[in-house]
Design a protein around this motif. Structure first.
Motif, PDB file in Angstrom:
ATOM      1  N   ALA A   5       0.827  -1.282   0.036  1.00  0.00           N
ATOM      2  CA  ALA A   5      -0.035   0.066   0.017  1.00  0.00           C
ATOM      3  C   ALA A   5       0.789   1.114  -0.010  1.00  0.00           C
ATOM      4  N   SER A   6       1.895   1.262   0.797  1.00  0.00           N
ATOM      5  CA  SER A   6       2.708   2.279   0.942  1.00  0.00           C
ATOM      6  C   SER A   6       3.543   2.623  -0.550  1.00  0.00           C
ATOM      7  N   ALA A   7       4.065   1.366  -1.188  1.00  0.00           N
ATOM      8  CA  ALA A   7       4.553   1.612  -2.500  1.00  0.00           C
ATOM      9  C   ALA A   7       3.532   2.312  -3.230  1.00  0.00           C
ATOM     10  N   SER A   8       2.314   1.874  -3.456  1.00  0.00           N
ATOM     11  CA  SER A   8       1.194   2.291  -4.386  1.00  0.00           C
ATOM     12  C   SER A   8       1.145   3.704  -4.141  1.00  0.00           C
ATOM     13  N   LEU A   9       1.150   4.305  -2.930  1.00  0.00           N
ATOM     14  CA  LEU A   9       0.805   5.670  -2.377  1.00  0.00           C
ATOM     15  C   LEU A   9       2.163   6.408  -2.993  1.00  0.00           C
ATOM     16  N   SER A  10       3.319   5.794  -2.916  1.00  0.00           N
ATOM     17  CA  SER A  10       4.421   6.664  -3.222  1.00  0.00           C
ATOM     18  C   SER A  10       4.507   6.874  -4.640  1.00  0.00           C
ATOM     19  N   SER A  11       4.129   5.925  -5.291  1.00  0.00           N
ATOM     20  CA  SER A  11       3.924   5.912  -6.820  1.00  0.00           C
ATOM     21  C   SER A  11       2.873   6.787  -7.381  1.00  0.00           C
ATOM     22  N   MET A  12       1.826   6.852  -6.625  1.00  0.00           N
ATOM     23  CA  MET A  12       0.642   7.906  -7.062  1.00  0.00           C
ATOM     24  C   MET A  12       1.398   9.287  -6.653  1.00  0.00           C
ATOM     25  N   SER A  13       1.697   9.424  -5.637  1.00  0.00           N
ATOM     26  CA  SER A  13       2.236  10.889  -5.222  1.00  0.00           C
ATOM     27  C   SER A  13       3.357  11.402  -6.070  1.00  0.00           C
ATOM     28  N   ALA A  14       4.181  10.558  -6.917  1.00  0.00           N
ATOM     29  CA  ALA A  14       5.070  10.920  -7.549  1.00  0.00           C
ATOM     30  C   ALA A  14       4.631  11.793  -9.076  1.00  0.00           C
ATOM     31  N   HIS A  15       3.134  11.459  -9.145  1.00  0.00           N
ATOM     32  CA  HIS A  15       2.631  12.094 -10.167  1.00  0.00           C
ATOM     33  C   HIS A  15       1.803  13.253  -9.916  1.00  0.00           C
ATOM     34  N   ALA A  16       2.221  14.481  -9.885  1.00  0.00           N
ATOM     35  CA  ALA A  16       1.546  15.693  -9.335  1.00  0.00           C
ATOM     36  C   ALA A  16       0.464  16.341 -10.332  1.00  0.00           C
ATOM     37  N   SER A  17       0.693  15.834 -11.594  1.00  0.00           N
ATOM     38  CA  SER A  17      -0.094  16.403 -12.567  1.00  0.00           C
ATOM     39  C   SER A  17      -1.719  16.421 -12.284  1.00  0.00           C
ATOM     40  N   ASP A  18      -2.437  17.210 -12.778  1.00  0.00           N
ATOM     41  CA  ASP A  18      -3.916  17.469 -12.395  1.00  0.00           C
ATOM     42  C   ASP A  18      -4.482  16.119 -13.108  1.00  0.00           C
ATOM     43  N   PRO A  19      -5.174  15.477 -12.301  1.00  0.00           N
ATOM     44  CA  PRO A  19      -5.831  14.345 -12.837  1.00  0.00           C
ATOM     45  C   PRO A  19      -6.803  14.526 -14.179  1.00  0.00           C
ATOM     46  N   CYS A  20      -7.609  15.663 -13.913  1.00  0.00           N
ATOM     47  CA  CYS A  20      -8.429  16.307 -14.862  1.00  0.00           C
ATOM     48  C   CYS A  20      -7.971  16.592 -16.348  1.00  0.00           C
ATOM     49  N   GLU A  21      -6.630  17.172 -16.087  1.00  0.00           N
ATOM     50  CA  GLU A  21      -5.801  17.676 -17.355  1.00  0.00           C
ATOM     51  C   GLU A  21      -5.373  16.454 -17.843  1.00  0.00           C
ATOM     52  N   VAL A  22      -5.036  15.329 -17.186  1.00  0.00           N
ATOM     53  CA  VAL A  22      -4.561  14.304 -17.937  1.00  0.00           C
ATOM     54  C   VAL A  22      -5.658  13.292 -18.362  1.00  0.00           C
ATOM     55  N   VAL A  23      -6.841  13.383 -17.851  1.00  0.00           N
ATOM     56  CA  VAL A  23      -8.110  12.782 -18.373  1.00  0.00           C
ATOM     57  C   VAL A  23      -8.434  13.346 -19.814  1.00  0.00           C
ATOM     58  N   MET A  24      -8.451  14.726 -19.855  1.00  0.00           N
ATOM     59  CA  MET A  24      -8.641  15.489 -20.951  1.00  0.00           C
ATOM     60  C   MET A  24      -7.777  15.184 -22.055  1.00  0.00           C
ATOM     61  N   CYS A  25      -6.386  15.258 -21.819  1.00  0.00           N
ATOM     62  CA  CYS A  25      -5.202  14.891 -22.819  1.00  0.00           C
ATOM     63  C   CYS A  25      -5.350  13.406 -23.301  1.00  0.00           C
ATOM     64  N   ARG A  65      -3.011   3.693 -12.946  1.00  0.00           N
ATOM     65  CA  ARG A  65      -3.675   4.535 -13.805  1.00  0.00           C
ATOM     66  C   ARG A  65      -5.123   5.124 -13.763  1.00  0.00           C
ATOM     67  N   LEU A  66      -5.832   3.959 -13.484  1.00  0.00           N
ATOM     68  CA  LEU A  66      -7.338   3.947 -13.597  1.00  0.00           C
ATOM     69  C   LEU A  66      -7.641   4.870 -12.286  1.00  0.00           C
ATOM     70  N   ALA A  67      -7.118   4.672 -11.126  1.00  0.00           N
ATOM     71  CA  ALA A  67      -7.243   5.099 -10.032  1.00  0.00           C
ATOM     72  C   ALA A  67      -6.663   6.605  -9.983  1.00  0.00           C
ATOM     73  N   PHE A  68      -5.806   6.890 -10.593  1.00  0.00           N
ATOM     74  CA  PHE A  68      -5.342   8.097 -10.791  1.00  0.00           C
ATOM     75  C   PHE A  68      -6.239   9.167 -11.863  1.00  0.00           C
ATOM     76  N   THR A  69      -6.825   8.532 -12.782  1.00  0.00           N
ATOM     77  CA  THR A  69      -7.895   9.153 -13.576  1.00  0.00           C
ATOM     78  C   THR A  69      -9.134   9.673 -12.665  1.00  0.00           C
ATOM     79  N   GLN A  70      -9.506   8.544 -12.127  1.00  0.00           N
ATOM     80  CA  GLN A  70     -10.625   8.899 -11.430  1.00  0.00           C
ATOM     81  C   GLN A  70     -10.705   9.626 -10.193  1.00  0.00           C
ATOM     82  N   GLN A  71      -9.719  10.298 -10.001  1.00  0.00           N
ATOM     83  CA  GLN A  71      -9.375  11.271  -9.248  1.00  0.00           C
ATOM     84  C   GLN A  71     -10.148  12.767  -9.624  1.00  0.00           C
ATOM     85  N   CYS A  72     -10.353  12.520 -10.908  1.00  0.00           N
ATOM     86  CA  CYS A  72     -10.910  13.745 -11.548  1.00  0.00           C
ATOM     87  C   CYS A  72     -12.466  13.682 -11.483  1.00  0.00           C
ATOM     88  N   LYS A  73     -13.160  14.308 -10.338  1.00  0.00           N
ATOM     89  CA  LYS A  73     -14.483  14.109 -10.431  1.00  0.00           C
ATOM     90  C   LYS A  73     -15.100  14.503 -11.238  1.00  0.00           C
TER      91      LYS A  73
END
Length: 92
Positions: A5-25, A65-73
């Motif tokens: 779980a902590s490895a997954s969280l550290s992986s996610m926090s390393a990607h600070a881009s806005d999830p909504c911008e990522v979804v759009m692109c 990646r899906l979890a990251f993009t789903q952060q864009c509400k």
């Protein structure tokens, strides 16, 4: 389990881009469009790579990646699912 779980969280926090911008692109890529304004967002998406025993874990990568993009509400699940289906397990 805590380590995973902590490895997954550290992986996610390393990607600070806005999830909504990522979804759009990334949705633009699904539709065959690519804008140079999206280079950073696209790179951020493809930088999410989960590893297992020193090798990319494609299933876990797609899940992260899906979890990251789903952060864009504001993005519907149909859009994030389309992105995941097209690029979730693609390693660049």
């Amino acid at each position: 389990m805590v380590i995973a779980a902590s490895a997954s969280l550290s992986s996610m926090s390393a990607h600070a881009s806005d999830p909504c911008e990522v979804v759009m692109c990334m949705f633009g890529l699904v539709q065959g469009q690519n804008s140079s304004q999206c280079d950073d967002a696209i790179a951020s998406y493809f930088a999410i790579i989960e590893m297992h025993h020193g090798h990319p874990d494609l299933g876990a990568t797609a899940t992260a990646r899906l979890a990251f993009t789903q952060q864009c509400k504001g993005a519907g699940s149909q859009f994030t699912s389309m992105i995941d289906n097209a690029f979730g397990s693609v390693i660049k």
